[in-house]
Write an enzyme that holds these catalytic residues in place. Structure first.
Site, PDB file in Angstrom:
ATOM      1  CG  ASN A   1     -39.565  44.139 -28.904  1.00  0.00           C
ATOM      2  OD1 ASN A   1     -39.405  45.071 -29.689  1.00  0.00           O
ATOM      3  ND2 ASN A   1     -40.743  43.584 -28.711  1.00  0.00           N
TER       4      ASN A   1
ATOM      5  CB  CYS B   1     -47.107  42.313 -26.055  1.00  0.00           C
ATOM      6  SG  CYS B   1     -45.874  43.088 -25.050  1.00  0.00           S
TER       7      CYS B   1
HETATM    8  N1  PLP Z   1     -40.174  48.348 -24.983  1.00  0.00           N
HETATM    9  C1  PLP Z   1     -39.592  47.222 -25.405  1.00  0.00           C
HETATM   10  C2  PLP Z   1     -38.610  47.283 -26.527  1.00  0.00           C
HETATM   11  C3  PLP Z   1     -39.880  46.006 -24.782  1.00  0.00           C
HETATM   12  O1  PLP Z   1     -39.301  44.893 -25.215  1.00  0.00           O
HETATM   13  C4  PLP Z   1     -40.806  46.003 -23.712  1.00  0.00           C
HETATM   14  C5  PLP Z   1     -41.195  44.735 -23.051  1.00  0.00           C
HETATM   15  O2  PLP Z   1     -41.233  43.700 -23.643  1.00  0.00           O
HETATM   16  C6  PLP Z   1     -41.380  47.210 -23.302  1.00  0.00           C
HETATM   17  C7  PLP Z   1     -41.041  48.368 -23.969  1.00  0.00           C
HETATM   18  C8  PLP Z   1     -42.370  47.274 -22.178  1.00  0.00           C
HETATM   19  O3  PLP Z   1     -41.726  47.123 -20.948  1.00  0.00           O
HETATM   20  P1  PLP Z   1     -42.549  46.667 -19.641  1.00  0.00           P
HETATM   21  O4  PLP Z   1     -42.809  45.198 -19.796  1.00  0.00           O
HETATM   22  O5  PLP Z   1     -41.617  46.963 -18.506  1.00  0.00           O
HETATM   23  O6  PLP Z   1     -43.785  47.467 -19.578  1.00  0.00           O
END
Ligand code: PLP
Length: 380
Positions: A149, A323
């Site tokens: 991400n 986050c």
């Molecule tokens: N996994 C990855 C690679 C992400 O980029 C994200 C969100 O940014 C998530 C998990 C979490 O997803 P959610 O925001 O739907 O809880």
């Protein structure tokens, strides 16, 4: 305003909102109810499940709707690890999303699991040889994300999954960022579990899905009424599931075309930034990367200051994971790639939806050069 933070979240597409609207209004039923209002909702849920399953190339019964990517990752890691009698050893990579790494850490702290973390190389790639060496007789699960991400590096998931399978170990991948851009056929990838999130794809926040191969025992994380075939209790988010299916249908029609166009736009953008900003360095793999993500470091500046300057110029981007936004700590992903904390603090990630054009990205490259110069001249 040019919005280049689609890896954080996307707007709900109008067609998606229109598809979900009836399930928030006149067809508002609880799918577990045995009357026509409930049955209408149950049919819509089944239809949405079939769409997700067709997209992934699995059976509808192998799709569990969740509240998003975080819950899908939690269910995969905790559910498979606790449901699997093989032992108490997990293997993850050093650049997983916190939903995976914190779930693994929870199992370590409270359930006595050992967690092996695979380091990545300077481009963010996991070494298949290192995975082979890490597997043990008591390994219960391997989890390596499909695409990162922050830096966009795409892992050799099929190769990694095959290595895990040679030793009889199930393999999960977090495909939250890959979805909409890369092929998600679970057969081609050879994975046993795969996480999705709706809000990265033009569906609302609060809906996601986990594919889990039928034969894999899965211990639920949420206990209650036994919905989702006893795997995820809680009244189903019917409108959300319908929205996820609508976003998938919409995106899939154009996926290859969008990915090809985004790749061309990305390469032009990366070349323009590297040509105009002497200090800029692209992070992540130069070619094995998401089509619509480009992340740079600008040593000698501050990423937060560059972001503010960009926003003043009408460009919305981020320093990396939403986050971690606002935290003073350097990104663990960039540190795992071998960057120093000082350089990692200068990161800016650009990520876009298929609507963003090459022309807009050219404009952004000019704004990036101006913003970095401005920050540099002010010594910020
Ligand atoms: N996994 C990855 C690679 C992400 O980029 C994200 C969100 O940014 C998530 C998990 C979490 O997803 P959610 O925001 O739907 O809880």
């Amino acid at each position: 305003m040019i919005y280049l933070d689609s890896a954080a979240t996307t707007a709900v597409r109008r067609e998606v909102l229109e598809a979900m609207w009836p399930y928030l209004t006149e067809s508002f039923g609880n799918p577990s109810s045995h009357h026509t209002v409930g049955e209408t909702a149950a049919l819509a849920l089944a239809d949405a499940r079939a769409t997700v399953a067709a997209w992934l190339g699995c059976r509808p019964a192998e799709v569990v709707f969740t509240s998003g990517g975080t819950e899908a990752d939690n269910l995969a890691i905790k559910g498979i690890a606790l449901g699997n009698p093989r032992g108490r050893h997990l293997v993850i990579s050093s650049i997983e999303h916190a939903a995976v790494s914190e779930s693994a850490d929870y199992l370590r702290r409270l359930h006595g699991f050992e967690v092996t973390t695979l380091e990545v190389d300077g481009d963010g790639l996991v070494d298949p040889g290192a995975l082979a060496a890490a597997l043990r007789a008591d390994t219960t699960l391997v989890s390596v994300m499909y695409a990162n991400n922050e830096v966009g590096t795409v892992q050799p998931v099929a190769e990694l999954a095959a290595i895990a399978h040679e030793r009889g170990v199930p393999f999960h991948t977090d495909a939250v960022q890959a979805a909409g851009w890369l092929d998600l056929s679970v057969t081609e990838l050879g994975v046993d579990a795969l996480s999705l999130s709706g809000h990265k794809l033009g569906a609302p926040k609060g809906i996601g899905a986990l594919f889990v191969r039928g034969r894999l025992p899965l211990e639920p994380v949420l206990h209650g009424g036994g919905q989702e075939r006893e795997r995820r209790s809680g009244t189903e988010n019917v409108a959300g599931a319908v929205a996820l299916a609508a976003a998938i249908r919409l995106g899939d029609t154009y996926r290859e075309r969008n990915a090809a166009a985004a790749t061309i736009a990305r390469d032009g953008f990366v070349a323009a930034v590297l040509a105009t900003v002497a200090s800029a360095r692209l992070t992540g793999h130069p070619t094995r990367r998401l089509p619509a993500t480009a992340s740079f470091v600008f040593p000698g500046t501050s990423g937060e200051s560059v972001l503010l300057e960009l926003e003043r110029r009408g460009v919305v981007s981020s320093s990396g994971s939403a986050c971690a936004a606002g935290s003073d700590e350097a990104s663990p992903v960039l540190l795992a790639l071998g960057l120093s904390a000082e350089v990692a603090q200068t990161a800016v990630r650009f990520s876009w939806s298929p609507d963003v054009t090459s022309d807009q990205l050219r404009e952004v490259a000019v704004a990036v050069a101006a913003a970095v110069t401005e920050v540099g001249s002010l010594g910020r």
